[in-house]
Motif scaffolding. Structure first.
Motif, short mmCIF file in Angstrom:
data_model
loop_
_atom_site.label_atom_id
_atom_site.label_comp_id
_atom_site.label_asym_id
_atom_site.label_seq_id
_atom_site.Cartn_x
_atom_site.Cartn_y
_atom_site.Cartn_z
N LEU A 55 -12.39 0.35 -12.52
CA LEU A 55 -12.19 0.23 -10.86
C LEU A 55 -11.00 1.00 -10.38
O LEU A 55 -11.33 1.41 -9.40
N VAL A 56 -10.10 0.93 -11.06
CA VAL A 56 -8.87 1.50 -10.70
C VAL A 56 -9.15 3.12 -10.45
O VAL A 56 -8.64 3.56 -9.89
N SER A 57 -9.63 3.65 -11.48
CA SER A 57 -10.16 4.93 -11.55
C SER A 57 -10.89 5.34 -10.26
O SER A 57 -10.58 6.32 -9.79
N ILE A 58 -11.81 4.44 -10.11
CA ILE A 58 -12.75 4.83 -8.91
C ILE A 58 -12.01 4.72 -7.50
O ILE A 58 -12.10 5.71 -6.51
N ILE A 59 -11.25 3.66 -7.47
CA ILE A 59 -10.58 3.50 -6.31
C ILE A 59 -9.54 4.57 -6.00
O ILE A 59 -9.31 5.02 -4.94
N LYS A 60 -8.75 4.92 -7.13
CA LYS A 60 -7.67 6.15 -6.71
C LYS A 60 -8.58 7.42 -6.53
O LYS A 60 -7.94 8.11 -5.49
N SER A 61 -9.79 7.71 -6.98
CA SER A 61 -10.39 8.57 -6.66
C SER A 61 -10.88 8.76 -5.26
O SER A 61 -10.83 9.75 -4.44
N TYR A 62 -11.45 7.55 -4.79
CA TYR A 62 -11.69 7.33 -3.48
C TYR A 62 -10.74 7.44 -2.43
O TYR A 62 -10.93 8.05 -1.37
N ARG A 63 -9.48 6.87 -2.86
CA ARG A 63 -8.41 7.03 -1.77
C ARG A 63 -7.95 8.54 -1.74
O ARG A 63 -7.47 8.75 -0.42
N GLY A 64 -8.09 9.31 -2.59
CA GLY A 64 -7.90 10.51 -2.49
C GLY A 64 -8.76 11.45 -1.64
O GLY A 64 -8.26 12.42 -1.02
N LYS A 65 -9.76 10.78 -1.51
CA LYS A 65 -10.84 11.61 -0.45
C LYS A 65 -10.78 10.94 0.95
O LYS A 65 -11.41 11.58 1.99
N GLU A 66 -10.20 9.81 0.99
CA GLU A 66 -10.35 9.08 2.55
C GLU A 66 -9.35 9.62 3.20
O GLU A 66 -8.36 10.07 2.96
N MET A 67 -9.57 9.25 4.49
CA MET A 67 -8.63 9.82 5.46
C MET A 67 -7.52 8.60 5.46
O MET A 67 -7.72 7.33 4.92
#
Length: 318
Positions: free
Chosen positions: A298-310
């Motif tokens: 989950l942490v890995s996915i969320i970090k990756s997601y945050r990097g792509k979000e505005m």
């Protein structure tokens, strides 16, 4: 019982298109159980077990009703007789004909109102209770008497904010330790009968799927309100949780589907649907997703997601 009583904890008061079906189900459920008077010795005993299981949080919980399985149907009577036969068989197998070797204990299971009807009428294989998560092998997971909180955190409240737990008698026999991630579906040898996550201080009993109908006997239903589960009284969630902001659940589920088995993804989708329908609180949804997917993923996915979000992403679930 003759029929449902208005404001009865096991009756529905909704006004949806499914109201007639819900009322019918409630009547059928009430035919399977008997409402116990507060002066009844069984009611008093069950309430004491409930209070003991909750510990310090018992003062923040209001018991609405205690029902007893009436074993009124032919199948229910057969399951009761089967439980007695297997208790004697396990005791004989252990060499203790006095019965202690069967190691029969009380244990809790959190259930929705729909699951109550399915369990009491058809057995555990027809329900969708959260304890079928397969963390410790394939079977039915129950909480010991002193771990009631674990069971009710996974229960779902109905339209009136009432939750339900089953108090069951369980034939444990000789327990063996089952480690997380186990694919076990039966005892590792003839020496053992059931499993637990710990022998010294168990939080879960595991009754293998082959023994669900013979080794577990649901005896009582406790209906209650627990405002602290909704955060009203500052109930604390487990401290070990991802520190990163959350992300929309549909996006999370879509990504998790690429890394997790389909059966796990289906379980996550069920909990998300329950949250959207307001049958469980957000902290419960988060807890179940963490258990099913694991914090590391989950942490890995969320970090990756945050990097792509505005930068103005809200981070709230939808």
């Amino acid at each position: 019982m003759d029929g449902p009583i208005p404001e009865h904890p096991l009756s529905d008061t909704g006004s949806s298109a499914d109201h007639s079906r819900d009322c019918r189900d409630s009547r059928e459920l009430n035919e399977l159980v008997t409402l116990l008077d507060e002066s009844n010795s069984d009611c008093i005993r069950v309430k004491k077990l409930f209070s003991y299981g909750l510990g310090a949080t018992s003062g923040h919980t209001q018991i609405k009703a205690v029902h007893k399985n009436s074993f009124s149907t032919c199948l229910a009577k057969a399951r009761l007789q089967s439980f007695k036969i297997f208790s004697e068989a396990i005791a004989t197998k252990s060499g203790d004909r006095a019965g202690a070797g069967a190691n029969v204990k009380y244990a809790w299971i959190g259930a929705s109102k729909d699951d109550l009807f399915r369990i009491l009428n058809f057995g555990f294989s027809h329900c969708s209770i959260p304890y079928e998560m397969k963390w410790y092998g394939h079977g039915l997971y129950l909480c010991p008497q002193n771990r009631l909180l674990d069971a009710i955190e996974s229960s779902m409240f109905d339209e009136d904010g009432i939750r339900h737990v089953l108090l069951c008698r369980v034939i444990l026999g000789k327990l063996e330790v089952v480690l997380p991630g186990s694919g076990q579906c039966h005892p590792s040898s003839d020496e053992f009968d059931s499993g637990a996550d710990s022998l010294e201080n168990p939080r879960k009993y595991i009754v293998w799927s082959t023994n669900m109908h013979s080794h577990v006997l649901p005896e009582f239903v406790v209906s209650f309100k627990a405002p602290f589960l909704n955060g009203c009284l500052g109930f604390q969630e487990p401290v070990m949780k991802p520190k990163s902001p959350w992300m929309p659940f549909p996006a999370l589920i879509s990504i998790l589907a690429k890394s997790l088995p389909p059966s796990i993804v289906v379980e996550i989708e069920k909990f998300h649907s329950a949250y959207r329908a307001k049958r469980i609180a957000r902290h419960q949804l988060v807890q179940h997703v963490r258990q099913l997917a694991g914090d590391r993923l989950l942490v890995s996915i969320i970090k990756s997601y945050r990097g792509k979000e505005m930068p103005n992403t809200t981070g709230k679930c939808h």
